[in-house]
Design a protein around this motif. Sequence first.
Motif, PDB file in Angstrom:
ATOM      1  N   THR A  10       0.799  -1.173  -0.031  1.00 38.68           N
ATOM      2  CA  THR A  10       0.026  -0.034   0.068  1.00 38.68           C
ATOM      3  C   THR A  10       0.717   1.182  -0.025  1.00 38.68           C
ATOM      4  O   THR A  10       0.551   2.327  -0.624  1.00 38.68           O
ATOM      5  CB  THR A  10      -0.791   0.046   1.055  1.00 38.68           C
ATOM      6  N   LEU A  11       1.931   1.213   0.726  1.00 43.69           N
ATOM      7  CA  LEU A  11       2.623   2.514   1.051  1.00 43.69           C
ATOM      8  C   LEU A  11       3.492   2.718  -0.310  1.00 43.69           C
ATOM      9  O   LEU A  11       3.788   3.718  -0.836  1.00 43.69           O
ATOM     10  CB  LEU A  11       3.782   2.366   2.119  1.00 43.69           C
ATOM     11  N   VAL A  12       3.954   1.354  -1.151  1.00 40.37           N
ATOM     12  CA  VAL A  12       4.570   1.692  -2.583  1.00 40.37           C
ATOM     13  C   VAL A  12       3.620   2.078  -3.450  1.00 40.37           C
ATOM     14  O   VAL A  12       3.917   3.064  -4.104  1.00 40.37           O
ATOM     15  CB  VAL A  12       5.233   0.427  -2.979  1.00 40.37           C
ATOM     16  N   VAL A  13       2.416   1.513  -3.604  1.00 41.81           N
ATOM     17  CA  VAL A  13       1.548   2.081  -4.314  1.00 41.81           C
ATOM     18  C   VAL A  13       1.021   3.588  -4.126  1.00 41.81           C
ATOM     19  O   VAL A  13       1.115   4.398  -5.225  1.00 41.81           O
ATOM     20  CB  VAL A  13       0.044   1.136  -4.501  1.00 41.81           C
ATOM     21  N   PHE A  14       0.882   3.834  -3.166  1.00 41.02           N
ATOM     22  CA  PHE A  14       0.797   5.323  -2.498  1.00 41.02           C
ATOM     23  C   PHE A  14       2.065   6.260  -3.041  1.00 41.02           C
ATOM     24  O   PHE A  14       1.739   7.147  -3.799  1.00 41.02           O
ATOM     25  CB  PHE A  14       0.710   5.674  -1.019  1.00 41.02           C
ATOM     26  N   ARG A  15       3.119   5.774  -2.977  1.00 42.05           N
ATOM     27  CA  ARG A  15       4.110   6.653  -3.357  1.00 42.05           C
ATOM     28  C   ARG A  15       4.225   6.447  -4.924  1.00 42.05           C
ATOM     29  O   ARG A  15       4.769   7.751  -5.436  1.00 42.05           O
ATOM     30  CB  ARG A  15       5.608   5.800  -2.872  1.00 42.05           C
ATOM     31  N   LEU A  16       3.934   5.678  -5.559  1.00 46.09           N
ATOM     32  CA  LEU A  16       3.987   5.493  -6.985  1.00 46.09           C
ATOM     33  C   LEU A  16       2.639   6.652  -7.380  1.00 46.09           C
ATOM     34  O   LEU A  16       2.915   7.412  -8.329  1.00 46.09           O
ATOM     35  CB  LEU A  16       3.421   4.336  -7.795  1.00 46.09           C
ATOM     36  N   ILE A  17       1.533   6.735  -7.010  1.00 46.44           N
ATOM     37  CA  ILE A  17       0.406   7.648  -7.139  1.00 46.44           C
ATOM     38  C   ILE A  17       1.036   9.255  -6.821  1.00 46.44           C
ATOM     39  O   ILE A  17       0.896  10.089  -7.646  1.00 46.44           O
ATOM     40  CB  ILE A  17      -0.748   7.477  -6.324  1.00 46.44           C
ATOM     41  N   TRP A  18       1.636   9.184  -5.693  1.00 43.70           N
ATOM     42  CA  TRP A  18       2.531  10.510  -5.215  1.00 43.70           C
ATOM     43  C   TRP A  18       3.245  10.793  -6.235  1.00 43.70           C
ATOM     44  O   TRP A  18       3.481  12.117  -6.250  1.00 43.70           O
ATOM     45  CB  TRP A  18       2.707  10.526  -3.712  1.00 43.70           C
ATOM     46  N   GLY A  19       4.071   9.945  -6.793  1.00 45.00           N
ATOM     47  CA  GLY A  19       5.124  10.557  -7.706  1.00 45.00           C
ATOM     48  C   GLY A  19       4.447  11.178  -8.870  1.00 45.00           C
ATOM     49  O   GLY A  19       5.205  11.514  -9.701  1.00 45.00           O
ATOM     50  N   LEU A  20       3.202  10.777  -9.307  1.00 45.16           N
ATOM     51  CA  LEU A  20       2.636  11.267 -10.267  1.00 45.16           C
ATOM     52  C   LEU A  20       1.763  12.568  -9.933  1.00 45.16           C
ATOM     53  O   LEU A  20       2.029  13.799 -10.824  1.00 45.16           O
ATOM     54  CB  LEU A  20       1.689  10.388 -10.809  1.00 45.16           C
ATOM     55  N   ILE A  21       1.329  12.755  -8.864  1.00 44.47           N
ATOM     56  CA  ILE A  21       0.478  14.071  -8.559  1.00 44.47           C
ATOM     57  C   ILE A  21       0.911  14.710  -7.327  1.00 44.47           C
ATOM     58  O   ILE A  21       0.061  15.703  -7.114  1.00 44.47           O
ATOM     59  CB  ILE A  21      -1.084  13.475  -8.397  1.00 44.47           C
ATOM     60  N   GLY A  22       1.760  14.362  -6.683  1.00 48.80           N
ATOM     61  CA  GLY A  22       2.379  14.841  -5.344  1.00 48.80           C
ATOM     62  C   GLY A  22       3.243  16.330  -5.371  1.00 48.80           C
ATOM     63  O   GLY A  22       3.246  16.879  -6.810  1.00 48.80           O
ATOM     64  N   SER A  23       3.729  16.799  -4.344  1.00 43.93           N
ATOM     65  CA  SER A  23       4.369  17.888  -4.260  1.00 43.93           C
ATOM     66  C   SER A  23       5.768  17.745  -5.344  1.00 43.93           C
ATOM     67  O   SER A  23       6.346  16.616  -5.734  1.00 43.93           O
ATOM     68  CB  SER A  23       4.942  17.884  -2.899  1.00 43.93           C
ATOM     69  N   ASP A  24       6.303  18.799  -5.748  1.00 41.10           N
ATOM     70  CA  ASP A  24       7.257  19.031  -6.701  1.00 41.10           C
ATOM     71  C   ASP A  24       8.467  17.980  -6.504  1.00 41.10           C
ATOM     72  O   ASP A  24       8.997  17.226  -7.181  1.00 41.10           O
ATOM     73  CB  ASP A  24       7.847  20.299  -6.924  1.00 41.10           C
ATOM     74  N   THR A  25       8.940  17.937  -5.055  1.00 42.56           N
ATOM     75  CA  THR A  25       9.971  17.454  -4.894  1.00 42.56           C
ATOM     76  C   THR A  25       9.722  15.286  -4.856  1.00 42.56           C
ATOM     77  O   THR A  25      10.689  14.951  -4.799  1.00 42.56           O
ATOM     78  CB  THR A  25      10.626  17.581  -3.359  1.00 42.56           C
ATOM     79  N   ALA A  26       8.461  15.136  -4.766  1.00 36.78           N
ATOM     80  CA  ALA A  26       8.102  14.006  -4.680  1.00 36.78           C
ATOM     81  C   ALA A  26       7.922  13.194  -6.036  1.00 36.78           C
ATOM     82  O   ALA A  26       7.859  12.109  -6.531  1.00 36.78           O
ATOM     83  CB  ALA A  26       6.710  13.709  -3.846  1.00 36.78           C
ATOM     84  N   ARG A  27       7.581  14.342  -7.199  1.00 39.43           N
ATOM     85  CA  ARG A  27       7.376  13.959  -8.678  1.00 39.43           C
ATOM     86  C   ARG A  27       8.484  13.198  -9.306  1.00 39.43           C
ATOM     87  O   ARG A  27       9.574  13.675  -9.202  1.00 39.43           O
ATOM     88  CB  ARG A  27       6.870  14.878  -9.274  1.00 39.43           C
ATOM     89  N   PHE A  28       8.327  12.112  -9.845  1.00 35.03           N
ATOM     90  CA  PHE A  28       9.294  11.323 -10.609  1.00 35.03           C
ATOM     91  C   PHE A  28       9.709  12.168 -11.662  1.00 35.03           C
ATOM     92  O   PHE A  28      10.961  12.235 -12.078  1.00 35.03           O
ATOM     93  CB  PHE A  28       8.790  10.281 -11.112  1.00 35.03           C
ATOM     94  N   SER A  29       8.947  13.107 -12.421  1.00 34.52           N
ATOM     95  CA  SER A  29       9.254  13.777 -13.608  1.00 34.52           C
ATOM     96  C   SER A  29      10.329  14.858 -12.870  1.00 34.52           C
ATOM     97  O   SER A  29      11.011  15.416 -13.566  1.00 34.52           O
ATOM     98  CB  SER A  29       8.039  14.588 -14.186  1.00 34.52           C
ATOM     99  N   GLN A  30      10.396  15.274 -11.589  1.00 35.20           N
ATOM    100  CA  GLN A  30      11.359  16.308 -11.208  1.00 35.20           C
ATOM    101  C   GLN A  30      12.810  15.814 -10.615  1.00 35.20           C
ATOM    102  O   GLN A  30      13.485  16.238 -10.742  1.00 35.20           O
ATOM    103  CB  GLN A  30      10.602  16.912  -9.931  1.00 35.20           C
ATOM    104  N   PHE A  31      12.523  14.498 -10.123  1.00 35.88           N
ATOM    105  CA  PHE A  31      13.776  13.813  -9.614  1.00 35.88           C
ATOM    106  C   PHE A  31      14.395  12.774 -10.325  1.00 35.88           C
ATOM    107  O   PHE A  31      15.566  12.462 -10.112  1.00 35.88           O
ATOM    108  CB  PHE A  31      13.914  13.755  -8.122  1.00 35.88           C
ATOM    109  N   VAL A  32      13.835  12.242 -11.376  1.00 33.30           N
ATOM    110  CA  VAL A  32      14.380  10.927 -11.995  1.00 33.30           C
ATOM    111  C   VAL A  32      14.748  11.681 -13.201  1.00 33.30           C
ATOM    112  O   VAL A  32      14.100  12.132 -14.045  1.00 33.30           O
ATOM    113  CB  VAL A  32      13.285   9.874 -12.347  1.00 33.30           C
ATOM    114  N   ARG A  33      16.259  11.613 -13.528  1.00 31.49           N
ATOM    115  CA  ARG A  33      16.922  12.461 -14.627  1.00 31.49           C
ATOM    116  C   ARG A  33      17.796  11.536 -15.367  1.00 31.49           C
ATOM    117  O   ARG A  33      17.845  10.276 -14.766  1.00 31.49           O
ATOM    118  CB  ARG A  33      18.069  13.203 -13.800  1.00 31.49           C
ATOM    119  N   GLY A  34      18.435  11.669 -16.477  1.00 30.75           N
ATOM    120  CA  GLY A  34      18.903  10.949 -17.218  1.00 30.75           C
ATOM    121  C   GLY A  34      20.382  10.604 -16.775  1.00 30.75           C
ATOM    122  O   GLY A  34      21.138  11.342 -15.986  1.00 30.75           O
ATOM    123  N   PRO A  35      21.113   9.978 -17.452  1.00 32.64           N
ATOM    124  CA  PRO A  35      22.432   9.480 -17.245  1.00 32.64           C
ATOM    125  C   PRO A  35      23.451  10.693 -17.191  1.00 32.64           C
ATOM    126  O   PRO A  35      24.360  10.609 -16.441  1.00 32.64           O
ATOM    127  CB  PRO A  35      22.838   8.357 -18.105  1.00 32.64           C
TER     128      PRO A  35
END
Length: 195
Positions: A28-53
């Motif tokens: 449940t916590l992982v699924v929450f984190r996945l959802i939050w990684g899409l809609i959450g605060s800026d620092t939690a969003r995957f688009s903000q912190f997952v970067r390229g090589p």
Amino acid sequence: MLALAAAWTFVWMNEMTWHMYAGYSAATLVVFRLIWGLIGSDTARFSQFVRGPATLMNYLRTGVHDRAGHNPLGALSVLALLVFVLTQAGTGLFSNDDIFFDGPWARVVTKDTSDAVTSYHKLNKNILLALIALHLGAVAWYHWRGRNLTRPMLTGRAEAPAELAEPRRRPLWLAALALALAAGLVGVAFRFWWL
């Protein structure tokens, strides 16, 4: 980590039903984190912190990154933990202990498949322990270097360096809604799976 510690403790105590509930909690916590990684605060969003090589290599070379929140190496750690915790929960669904307990989905696969998945479930536990040790070691190292990461990890709030824009935060009610959605999804998929 508390859900994983509880799951491992319940196995040691031979309390497999409670082990299963701890696994559901971790999922449940992982699924929450996945959802939050899409809609959450800026620092939690995957688009903000997952970067390229290239960004990762630059960070490894210079130790500098240009955003508040996770550095590129920390982002890899977060992703690895999410993948391996979800894998642990998923493999647990098909596992068996050859005595009294079968995961809720063990009956839909062959015994050989369930045994193979059970072996991976046990191996994955060791991978998770290594990742958790690495993660805690990094937190301790940053703490030793004068940067407390524990409070931001628990609260989701940290002071951004002055040269960086203040990250946008999402309201608490949205996090609660995302957590309820995650719990519902895990409950339906893991506990009440009837196909």
